[in-house]
Every structure is written in C-alpha cells, then in structure tokens.
Motif scaffolding. Structure first.
Motif, mmCIF file in Angstrom:
data_model
loop_
_atom_site.group_PDB
_atom_site.id
_atom_site.type_symbol
_atom_site.label_atom_id
_atom_site.label_comp_id
_atom_site.label_asym_id
_atom_site.label_seq_id
_atom_site.Cartn_x
_atom_site.Cartn_y
_atom_site.Cartn_z
ATOM 1 N N ALA A 99 0.829 -1.195 0.000
ATOM 2 C CA ALA A 99 0.000 0.000 0.000
ATOM 3 C C ALA A 99 0.870 1.254 0.000
ATOM 4 O O ALA A 99 2.013 1.239 0.452
ATOM 5 N N GLY A 100 0.303 2.326 -0.512
ATOM 6 C CA GLY A 100 1.066 3.567 -0.583
ATOM 7 C C GLY A 100 2.150 3.532 -1.641
ATOM 8 O O GLY A 100 3.096 4.317 -1.596
ATOM 9 N N GLY A 101 2.026 2.636 -2.613
ATOM 10 C CA GLY A 101 3.008 2.571 -3.687
ATOM 11 C C GLY A 101 4.148 1.597 -3.455
ATOM 12 O O GLY A 101 5.070 1.510 -4.264
ATOM 13 N N GLY A 102 4.102 0.836 -2.349
ATOM 14 C CA GLY A 102 5.162 -0.134 -2.105
ATOM 15 C C GLY A 102 6.473 0.548 -1.767
ATOM 16 O O GLY A 102 6.514 1.646 -1.225
ATOM 17 N N LEU A 103 7.572 -0.098 -2.099
ATOM 18 C CA LEU A 103 8.912 0.386 -1.757
ATOM 19 C C LEU A 103 9.623 0.876 -3.012
ATOM 20 O O LEU A 103 9.907 0.103 -3.926
ATOM 21 N N ARG A 104 9.942 2.169 -3.063
ATOM 22 C CA ARG A 104 10.628 2.791 -4.201
ATOM 23 C C ARG A 104 12.109 2.924 -3.842
ATOM 24 O O ARG A 104 12.454 3.560 -2.842
ATOM 25 N N LEU A 105 12.963 2.348 -4.676
ATOM 26 C CA LEU A 105 14.379 2.278 -4.336
ATOM 27 C C LEU A 105 15.244 2.909 -5.413
ATOM 28 O O LEU A 105 15.004 2.726 -6.615
ATOM 29 N N ALA A 106 16.242 3.671 -4.991
ATOM 30 C CA ALA A 106 17.243 4.241 -5.899
ATOM 31 C C ALA A 106 18.573 3.536 -5.664
ATOM 32 O O ALA A 106 18.961 3.299 -4.513
ATOM 33 N N VAL A 107 19.267 3.209 -6.738
ATOM 34 C CA VAL A 107 20.585 2.591 -6.662
ATOM 35 C C VAL A 107 21.627 3.620 -7.080
ATOM 36 O O VAL A 107 21.554 4.189 -8.167
ATOM 37 N N VAL A 108 22.600 3.879 -6.192
ATOM 38 C CA VAL A 108 23.717 4.771 -6.497
ATOM 39 C C VAL A 108 24.985 3.927 -6.452
ATOM 40 O O VAL A 108 25.362 3.411 -5.410
ATOM 41 N N GLY A 120 28.807 6.205 -11.168
ATOM 42 C CA GLY A 120 29.887 7.171 -11.196
ATOM 43 C C GLY A 120 29.682 8.267 -10.168
ATOM 44 O O GLY A 120 28.709 8.268 -9.402
ATOM 45 N N PRO A 121 30.591 9.244 -10.117
ATOM 46 C CA PRO A 121 30.494 10.334 -9.136
ATOM 47 C C PRO A 121 29.208 11.128 -9.323
ATOM 48 O O PRO A 121 28.876 11.554 -10.423
ATOM 49 N N LEU A 122 28.473 11.313 -8.233
ATOM 50 C CA LEU A 122 27.231 12.075 -8.291
ATOM 51 C C LEU A 122 27.511 13.544 -8.558
ATOM 52 O O LEU A 122 28.389 14.145 -7.946
ATOM 53 N N GLY A 123 26.734 14.122 -9.484
ATOM 54 C CA GLY A 123 26.756 15.557 -9.696
ATOM 55 C C GLY A 123 25.494 16.140 -9.090
ATOM 56 O O GLY A 123 25.293 16.102 -7.877
ATOM 57 N N SER A 124 24.605 16.638 -9.926
ATOM 58 C CA SER A 124 23.334 17.155 -9.446
ATOM 59 C C SER A 124 22.476 16.006 -8.927
ATOM 60 O O SER A 124 22.384 14.933 -9.544
ATOM 61 N N LEU A 125 21.826 16.232 -7.797
ATOM 62 C CA LEU A 125 20.925 15.224 -7.248
ATOM 63 C C LEU A 125 19.475 15.495 -7.606
ATOM 64 O O LEU A 125 18.576 14.825 -7.109
ATOM 65 N N THR A 126 19.247 16.443 -8.494
ATOM 66 C CA THR A 126 17.878 16.760 -8.900
ATOM 67 C C THR A 126 17.165 15.548 -9.511
ATOM 68 O O THR A 126 16.007 15.274 -9.172
ATOM 69 N N PRO A 127 17.812 14.789 -10.416
ATOM 70 C CA PRO A 127 17.117 13.618 -10.970
ATOM 71 C C PRO A 127 16.745 12.601 -9.892
ATOM 72 O O PRO A 127 15.655 12.017 -9.936
ATOM 73 N N LEU A 128 17.637 12.385 -8.938
ATOM 74 C CA LEU A 128 17.346 11.427 -7.871
ATOM 75 C C LEU A 128 16.152 11.900 -7.047
ATOM 76 O O LEU A 128 15.241 11.129 -6.749
ATOM 77 N N ARG A 129 16.133 13.172 -6.672
ATOM 78 C CA ARG A 129 15.014 13.705 -5.899
ATOM 79 C C ARG A 129 13.705 13.591 -6.684
ATOM 80 O O ARG A 129 12.651 13.278 -6.121
ATOM 81 N N ALA A 130 13.771 13.845 -7.989
ATOM 82 C CA ALA A 130 12.567 13.828 -8.821
ATOM 83 C C ALA A 130 11.935 12.446 -8.869
ATOM 84 O O ALA A 130 10.717 12.319 -9.052
ATOM 85 N N ASP A 131 12.746 11.399 -8.703
ATOM 86 C CA ASP A 131 12.224 10.033 -8.754
ATOM 87 C C ASP A 131 11.653 9.565 -7.420
ATOM 88 O O ASP A 131 11.154 8.446 -7.315
ATOM 89 N N ARG A 132 11.752 10.368 -6.377
ATOM 90 C CA ARG A 132 11.104 10.161 -5.082
ATOM 91 C C ARG A 132 11.319 8.761 -4.497
ATOM 92 O O ARG A 132 10.365 8.042 -4.190
ATOM 93 N N PRO A 133 12.572 8.358 -4.324
ATOM 94 C CA PRO A 133 12.787 7.045 -3.707
ATOM 95 C C PRO A 133 12.430 7.052 -2.226
ATOM 96 O O PRO A 133 12.505 8.089 -1.551
ATOM 97 N N LEU A 171 25.510 12.828 -0.945
ATOM 98 C CA LEU A 171 24.206 12.548 -0.347
ATOM 99 C C LEU A 171 24.037 13.312 0.963
ATOM 100 O O LEU A 171 22.960 13.822 1.269
ATOM 101 N N ALA A 172 25.128 13.391 1.733
ATOM 102 C CA ALA A 172 25.070 14.119 3.001
ATOM 103 C C ALA A 172 24.944 15.620 2.766
ATOM 104 O O ALA A 172 24.120 16.296 3.411
ATOM 105 N N GLU A 173 25.732 16.152 1.849
ATOM 106 C CA GLU A 173 25.718 17.592 1.591
ATOM 107 C C GLU A 173 24.367 18.069 1.073
ATOM 108 O O GLU A 173 23.948 19.201 1.357
ATOM 109 N N ASN A 174 23.702 17.203 0.317
ATOM 110 C CA ASN A 174 22.418 17.579 -0.263
ATOM 111 C C ASN A 174 21.235 17.202 0.626
ATOM 112 O O ASN A 174 20.091 17.281 0.198
ATOM 113 N N ARG A 175 21.566 16.786 1.834
ATOM 114 C CA ARG A 175 20.544 16.520 2.850
ATOM 115 C C ARG A 175 19.474 15.555 2.356
ATOM 116 O O ARG A 175 18.275 15.795 2.504
#
Length: 430
Positions: A67-76, A104-117, A141-145
């Motif tokens: 329920a609630g969409g299950g578990l949404r997971l992002a792989v980095v 690879g090395p993360l740049g902008s985290l906007t795409p990750l946030r947009a996918d709402r994991p 990940l820490a710097e971008n809270r």
C-alpha cells in the motif's frame, strides 16, 4: 523442520486498492479467502473487515503490504556495468521498485530527488578496491541533505569512513553486494532493505494512525510473493521437476514478473544473477496503465488492432468491469499482451536465462486471470506460447492460474518458519 502453528494463521496482503486475506489451518490447509477495499487513511478498518469475513479473530496474523506505492528504491553505484549493475540485480530480488539508477560520481541530485525514492541503496567497489567514488557519493548525499534512509552496501574497507560522512542521516550498513569481481552477495543487502522498509518507510506512508499496523507487517508484498515462488521452485525440484518457475502478475497499474531457478549458467555475465528475481513494469496494467499496453505493443510490433479505445476507457474508469462478450475479449487481449511485454522485459534484464529447460511452470496471477473463462484462458495461453520470443522459454512449461492467491500467503508462512507445502500444491496445472 517447519514449525506447526497452534492456531490458524491469517495471512494478509494490504495493497493500495484491496486488502486480501487467506486463513490457513495449523496443518497448512486453506480454510478460506476474503478481500475488502483498502481503507486509507486507516487500513486497520479494512483488515478488520477481512478478519470478520473469515471469522479469524484469535488467529496468528502474518501481513505484507504494498500500500502507498510499495517500496521505491534508488541505486547509487560506481560503474554502470559492475557495482551499479550489482545493486540493480540485488533489487531484482528485494521486493522494491527501482525508480532510479546512477553510476559514477554524483553531480546534481535533482534527478534522484525527482524520482522520489523511499530508500537509497549506496554501493561501490569491491572489498579492498577503489573507494573514491563511494566516498564521493556518500559526501554528496550528506551535503544535499538526502533524508530518506540509506542502505550502505559497498566496499567494506570504506564502510566506517562512509558512515562518518553520512553522520546524521538514517543509514543501515551491511556487507558489500559485490565483495569481489563477479561475486554477487545479495542476501545481506536484501535483509537490510527489508529492515529499512519495516522500521522507517511503512510508518511514513500515512496508512494508519497507530503503531499496530507497522508491527503487524513483516515484509513488502513482492518480497513475500518472491519467497513463495522460491519455495514453489524447491518443491518442484524435490519432485524431480527442476525447470524454472515463472510468475506473471497482471494488476490494474503494474505487471510484475517473478522467476526462480535452481541453477543459472552465468559465465557470460560480469555480475552473477540472484537465483530468484522480480521485475515490475509500471507502465503496463489492466486499468490505470492500459494505454501503456497498447503503446508498447505498437513499439514491439505486437498485434493491437482495435484496442486503443478500450484501453483509454479503462484508464479513465479504473473500476470498469466488462459486461459484454466484446468488452471481455478486450480484457483478454490486453492481459495476454501485458504478460508478453512484461516477460520479454524480464528476460532482457536477466539476460534471457531461465536455465537449460526454460520455464517448467508458468503461473498466471491477477484478477484478470482468476476471473477469466476457460475459453479466455485458452486464448491467453495460446497467445503466450505463440509469441516468437516466449516460445523457446515456454516450450516445456505447464501453465496454471493462482486462483486462490496463495503465493503471498505461502511466502509469509515460509518466512515465519511454517510449512506452505499444502498451499503451494494447489497450484497444480490445469
């Protein structure tokens, strides 16, 4: 030896639309099934309805939920073809819907946030190998809270430094998913993802006001189903029927495919496959995603004449129930195409390997199959067997329908140490 419960067991699957229950006797026999519309924002009301319908007050309760969409997971991960691929393949067997993969090395985290994991799986490097990308990504990940829980399953030698960088975040550290090149170790990460789901995710879905529901749920529904599929494969192997078990679950919004194999010849793959895996297709379903079936059928050159209007109607009215033979035929055709598309995608992701025999058993799950007539099921089966991509995979397969919806309950019973044999024996082919 499996344990024997002292009272009946009520196995619950709380989905976004329906709450389903199966009451199982202490001896493992199915006593009855019931379902109730899922009642958000208080799912306990629907659970009470199922419990009452089955006269299951006092039963041991085992529950799973999507329920609630299950578990949404992002792989980095570190490299697309090694660590990120390893993380993705672990997710194939973790009951999660992978909504984002980066390498690879993360740049902008906007795409990750947009996918709402709901959870980030952070991997990278073999044990004792390069740790620069893993540490860079932990810092980003820490710097971008990033506030969602993080499962850290990369280079063990860098674990403490990565944890220090992620101080203040919710982090569960576990063994590396890729301890050495070509050596996939999915178990610890799977367990950590399940733990994070139970402890940190399900309570944030707004499904219940108290803590009872959170304490009741043992796992995400796809993980329970996968455990049931795995147990079924072991039963067949014990019967000297070692072919792979393939399950296609066509729902209103998504189509899930599960496969379990006893052995996998993986000599041509950089990263070995887990023996049991699941893929989910969020754009293929009988109601919300019905137009996606037609769009993908067109892209893959599958027959789809005269289906577009019917698919659009089902997407507009997700409670639509066929009332004429013509409308039922549209459902039959959509279901067959959805199954073909989802299995094709699953085979691509698992490198088209289900063992030398292909599938020994194909289980069709979902309301469209459970409520279909014998003629409709014959049409669906023939359409699947005639597909040029699926033909070699299904050449020796027996086909059955999970009419009593026993795979999730069987997985819950197995996870609790109970015997699910009698439930799974109900999946005898037609």
């Amino acid at each position: 030896m499996p344990s024997v419960p002292s009272v009946p067991v009520l196995c619950l699957d709380i989905g976004s639309t329906w709450t389903k229950g199966a009451l199982v006797s202490p001896d493992g026999d199915l006593l009855g099934t019931a379902q109730h519309a899922t009642t958000t924002p208080e799912v306990l009301d629907g659970i009470a309805g199922v419990t009452s319908a089955l006269a299951a007050t006092g039963a041991e309760v085992l529950a799973c939920s999507s329920a609630g969409g299950g578990l949404r997971l992002a792989v980095v991960g570190q490299e697309r073809l090694v660590s990120a691929e390893a993380g993705y393949r672990v997710a194939l067997s973790a009951g999660a819907k992978v909504v984002h993969v980066s390498a690879g090395p993360l740049g902008s985290l906007t795409p990750l946030r947009a996918d709402r994991p709901d959870v980030v799986l952070l991997v990278g490097g073999t044990d004792g190998g390069d740790d620069s990308v893993l540490l860079h990504n932990a810092r980003r990940l820490a710097e971008n809270r990033i506030t969602v829980p993080i499962v850290l399953a990369g280079n063990a030698d860098a674990r403490d430094r990565a944890m220090a960088l992620l101080d203040g975040r919710t982090v569960v550290a576990t063994d590396n998913v890729l301890p050495d090149v070509g050596e996939l170790s999915p178990g610890p990460a799977r367990a950590a993802i399940r733990d994070v789901f139970l402890r940190h995710v399900i309570g944030g879905k707004g499904l219940s006001r108290g803590t009872r529901f959170r304490s009741m749920v043992r796992t995400v529904t796809p993980d329970a189903v996968l455990a049931g599929v795995s147990r079924l494969a072991h039963l067949l192997a014990a019967d000297d029927d070692p072919g792979a078990v393939l399950v296609v679950d066509v729902g209103g919004a998504t189509t899930d495919v599960y496969s379990a194999v006893s052995t996998v010849d993986d000599q041509t793959s950089t990263v070995a496959l887990p023996a049991d895996r699941r893929t989910v297709e969020g754009d293929i379903g009988m109601r919300w995603s019905a137009p996606g079936i037609v769009a993908e059928a067109k892209a893959e050159q599958l027959p789809h004449d005269n289906l577009a209007a019917g698919a659009d109607r089902r997407a507009r009215d997700v409670d639509f129930i066929p009332s004429t033979p013509e409308e039922s035929e549209v459902d039959t055709r959509l279901a067959a195409i959805a199954a073909i598309l989802a299995v094709r995608r699953h085979l691509r992701l698992v490198d088209n390997r289900l063992g030398p025999r292909g599938a020994g058993l194909l289980v069709l799950s979902g309301g469209v199959f459970r409520h279909a007539t014998g003629q409709a099921l014959h049409t669906i089966e023939q359409t699947l067997r005639d597909d040029p991509v699926l033909r070699p995979v299904l050449r020796a397969a027996r086909i059955t329908v999970d009419r009593d919806y026993v795979l999730a309950p069987a997985g819950l019973l197995t996870g609790a140490g109970h015997d699910a044999t009698r439930l799974l024996r109900r999946l005898s082919p037609r």
